[in-house]
Design a protein around this motif. Structure first.
Motif, PDB file in Angstrom:
ATOM      1  N   UNK A  54       1.436   2.410 -10.777  1.00 33.59           N
ATOM      2  CA  UNK A  54       2.044   1.035 -11.342  1.00 33.59           C
ATOM      3  C   UNK A  54       2.620   0.400 -10.040  1.00 33.59           C
ATOM      4  N   UNK A  55       2.041  -0.540  -9.336  1.00 31.12           N
ATOM      5  CA  UNK A  55       2.726  -1.017  -8.152  1.00 31.12           C
ATOM      6  C   UNK A  55       3.289  -2.400  -8.228  1.00 31.12           C
ATOM      7  N   UNK A  56       4.397  -2.708  -7.262  1.00 28.73           N
ATOM      8  CA  UNK A  56       4.967  -3.846  -7.505  1.00 28.73           C
ATOM      9  C   UNK A  56       4.287  -4.961  -6.713  1.00 28.73           C
ATOM     10  N   UNK A  57       4.174  -6.287  -7.015  1.00 26.61           N
ATOM     11  CA  UNK A  57       3.685  -7.321  -6.461  1.00 26.61           C
ATOM     12  C   UNK A  57       4.315  -7.551  -5.065  1.00 26.61           C
ATOM     13  N   UNK A  58       3.776  -7.775  -4.162  1.00 23.24           N
ATOM     14  CA  UNK A  58       4.506  -8.322  -2.754  1.00 23.24           C
ATOM     15  C   UNK A  58       3.530  -9.335  -1.952  1.00 23.24           C
ATOM     16  N   UNK A  59       4.362 -10.557  -2.213  1.00 30.38           N
ATOM     17  CA  UNK A  59       3.343 -11.622  -1.235  1.00 30.38           C
ATOM     18  C   UNK A  59       3.259 -11.529  -0.020  1.00 30.38           C
ATOM     19  N   UNK A  60       1.951 -11.424   0.468  1.00 22.52           N
ATOM     20  CA  UNK A  60       1.470 -11.073   1.767  1.00 22.52           C
ATOM     21  C   UNK A  60       1.652 -12.291   2.565  1.00 22.52           C
ATOM     22  N   UNK A 162     -15.537  -5.537  -2.343  1.00 17.61           N
ATOM     23  CA  UNK A 162     -14.559  -4.696  -1.219  1.00 17.61           C
ATOM     24  C   UNK A 162     -13.158  -5.643  -1.299  1.00 17.61           C
ATOM     25  N   UNK A 163     -13.684  -7.114  -1.056  1.00 15.55           N
ATOM     26  CA  UNK A 163     -12.591  -8.024  -1.047  1.00 15.55           C
ATOM     27  C   UNK A 163     -11.450  -8.136  -2.246  1.00 15.55           C
ATOM     28  N   UNK A 164     -11.960  -7.646  -3.348  1.00 17.28           N
ATOM     29  CA  UNK A 164     -11.150  -7.581  -4.433  1.00 17.28           C
ATOM     30  C   UNK A 164     -10.278  -6.332  -4.511  1.00 17.28           C
ATOM     31  N   UNK A 165     -10.746  -5.087  -3.760  1.00 14.24           N
ATOM     32  CA  UNK A 165      -9.883  -3.985  -3.624  1.00 14.24           C
ATOM     33  C   UNK A 165      -8.851  -4.260  -2.570  1.00 14.24           C
ATOM     34  N   UNK A 166      -9.337  -4.718  -1.349  1.00 15.54           N
ATOM     35  CA  UNK A 166      -8.441  -5.005  -0.443  1.00 15.54           C
ATOM     36  C   UNK A 166      -7.308  -6.105  -0.930  1.00 15.54           C
ATOM     37  N   UNK A 167      -7.654  -6.963  -1.517  1.00 16.51           N
ATOM     38  CA  UNK A 167      -6.601  -7.825  -1.784  1.00 16.51           C
ATOM     39  C   UNK A 167      -5.591  -7.333  -2.678  1.00 16.51           C
ATOM     40  N   UNK A 168      -5.801  -6.385  -3.640  1.00 21.74           N
ATOM     41  CA  UNK A 168      -4.918  -5.401  -4.358  1.00 21.74           C
ATOM     42  C   UNK A 168      -3.985  -4.633  -3.548  1.00 21.74           C
ATOM     43  N   UNK A 169      -4.851  -4.148  -2.425  1.00 17.89           N
ATOM     44  CA  UNK A 169      -4.196  -3.211  -1.532  1.00 17.89           C
ATOM     45  C   UNK A 169      -2.918  -4.075  -0.662  1.00 17.89           C
ATOM     46  N   UNK A 170      -3.281  -5.190  -0.378  1.00 19.93           N
ATOM     47  CA  UNK A 170      -2.595  -6.187   0.414  1.00 19.93           C
ATOM     48  C   UNK A 170      -1.491  -6.771  -0.263  1.00 19.93           C
ATOM     49  N   UNK A 174       4.118  -2.469   0.415  1.00 19.43           N
ATOM     50  CA  UNK A 174       5.552  -3.006   0.361  1.00 19.43           C
ATOM     51  C   UNK A 174       5.812  -3.225   2.067  1.00 19.43           C
ATOM     52  N   UNK A 175       6.790  -4.181   2.103  1.00 17.12           N
ATOM     53  CA  UNK A 175       6.922  -4.353   3.688  1.00 17.12           C
ATOM     54  C   UNK A 175       7.070  -3.285   4.687  1.00 17.12           C
ATOM     55  N   UNK A 176       7.630  -2.166   4.418  1.00 12.66           N
ATOM     56  CA  UNK A 176       7.842  -0.967   5.013  1.00 12.66           C
ATOM     57  C   UNK A 176       6.811  -0.391   5.409  1.00 12.66           C
ATOM     58  N   UNK A 177       5.695  -0.405   4.583  1.00 13.88           N
ATOM     59  CA  UNK A 177       4.359   0.227   4.403  1.00 13.88           C
ATOM     60  C   UNK A 177       3.452  -0.224   5.448  1.00 13.88           C
ATOM     61  N   UNK A 178       2.736   0.836   6.031  1.00 19.81           N
ATOM     62  CA  UNK A 178       1.694   0.405   6.778  1.00 19.81           C
ATOM     63  C   UNK A 178       0.136   0.235   6.165  1.00 19.81           C
ATOM     64  N   UNK A 179      -0.744  -0.583   6.759  1.00 17.32           N
ATOM     65  CA  UNK A 179      -2.073  -0.923   6.145  1.00 17.32           C
ATOM     66  C   UNK A 179      -2.896   0.578   5.685  1.00 17.32           C
ATOM     67  N   UNK A 180      -3.165   0.657   4.606  1.00 12.31           N
ATOM     68  CA  UNK A 180      -3.931   1.810   4.098  1.00 12.31           C
ATOM     69  C   UNK A 180      -5.493   1.449   3.301  1.00 12.31           C
TER      70      UNK A 180
END
Length: 348
Positions: A54-60, A162-170, A174-180
């Motif tokens: 259950x992830x928090x939204x963070x505006x990219x 894939x764009x849908x999954x990547x948009x969710x990951x983005x 969180x700001x301190x996290x690296x791309x996964x």
């Protein structure tokens, strides 16, 4: 809607103009509440009462390349089929054992969304498995037999997925996290109790993320940039209809849409308040769709199923609900593997 030996009133009018006329349908009353949750893990196992995903939204920060990580995804992705209602029933077992709550309909949100949008998406066919046990109707989303497997798709369609999954990951990084690498297996699902008219409905559905300020649910969607009147019409006519129904059912207060260009670069992000979407559509001169009609049709179809689906005699006594674009049929069918449910999970 047709079924051999059935005399129930057919809620699907073959006259499409009458079918869409909301004034001829009484307004449906609905009230819903969240009852619990469950999470699917990377190994496709499920954990009841878990908020791990259950992830928090963070505006990219824009722009974002939604193609990043696609090659690895393309090599490792495995299609995820329909999830069994057994998972949902396990997650709400306390309702049956403790609260003595008994629904009349048990299903996943996806099935309800398909029925809700039928009046305005008559070119989209779908199938549902339906059966009744102890006066409770169970509705299972069925995989389209004509659906193309991921690894058989052309690359451009794989990328769109894939764009849908990547948009969710983005949006949940969180700001301190690296791309996964996005993992479609990991997801958070909420369960809901709803009363539509006089019917009690229990269902579950995936929730993409939540607003960290108020903990309200957010739905995430990706859309090509709207560059002309035709793009805007199609977005409001088809996409917003689906987004609204899906979000309304899951008590999701807003839909965040990421707009991309033809190269997969995320260029714009816009938030739509779920309950304001029908007003946006209503303001158009050409009436694209009506939320009241969608809800009224859902109520009619579920009431028809409660009346016409017979009590299940054994595990193989399954009906298939099929909408083929012009009519709804209900006929006997062989059960799918994901339609097997342990007896102890059924409501008495």
């Amino acid at each position: 809607m047709k079924r051999t030996g059935s005399h129930g009133r057919n809620p699907f009018d073959s006259n499409r103009h009458d079918f869409k006329r909301s004034k001829s349908r009484p307004e449906s009353s609905v009230s819903s509440s969240s009852t619990g949750c469950l999470s699917r893990n990377a190994d496709k196992s499920w954990t009841v009462d878990s908020r791990e995903h259950f992830a928090a939204f963070s505006l990219p920060k824009l722009p974002v390349d939604l193609n990043s990580g696609f090659r690895e995804f393309d090599q490792t992705y495995v299609d995820i089929g329909p999830e069994s209602l057994e998972l949902l029933l396990k997650s709400v077992k306390s309702l049956r054992d403790g609260d003595k709550y008994k629904p009349q309909i048990v299903t996943w949100r996806g099935a309800l969304r398909k029925i809700m949008t039928t009046p305005y998406l008559q070119r989209e066919t779908y199938r549902l498995g339906v059966w009744k046990k102890n006066n409770v109707v169970y509705i299972q989303t069925r995989q389209d037999p004509d659906k193309e497997e991921f690894h058989d798709m052309k690359e451009r369609f794989k990328r769109f997925m894939y764009y849908g999954y990547k948009f969710e990951e983005v949006c949940t990084r969180q700001r301190e996290e690296v791309e996964k690498q996005p993992d479609p297996n990991c997801c958070f699902n909420a369960t809901f109790k709803s009363k539509l008219g006089n019917m009690r409905i229990l269902y579950g559905g995936e929730v993409d993320c939540y607003d960290p300020e108020n903990r309200e649910y957010i739905e995430l969607k990706v859309q090509r940039l709207l560059e002309n009147d035709r793009h805007i019409y199609n977005f409001e006519r088809f996409k917003l209809l689906k987004h609204y129904c899906q979000s309304f059912l899951a008590l999701t207060t807003s839909v965040v849409v990421g707009f991309r260009d033809d190269h997969g670069m995320l260029r714009k992000i816009q938030k739509f308040q779920t309950l304001k979407i029908p007003g946006m559509i209503k303001g158009r001169k050409d009436k694209l769709w009506c939320a009241k009609t969608c809800l009224a049709f859902l109520e009619e179809v579920l009431a028809w199923l409660l009346e016409n689906v017979p009590e299940q005699a054994d595990d193989d006594d399954i009906l298939e609900y099929h909408f083929n674009g012009s009519e709804i049929t209900l006929k006997k069918s062989k059960p799918m593997s994901y339609e097997k449910i342990s007896e102890y999970l059924y409501w008495p």
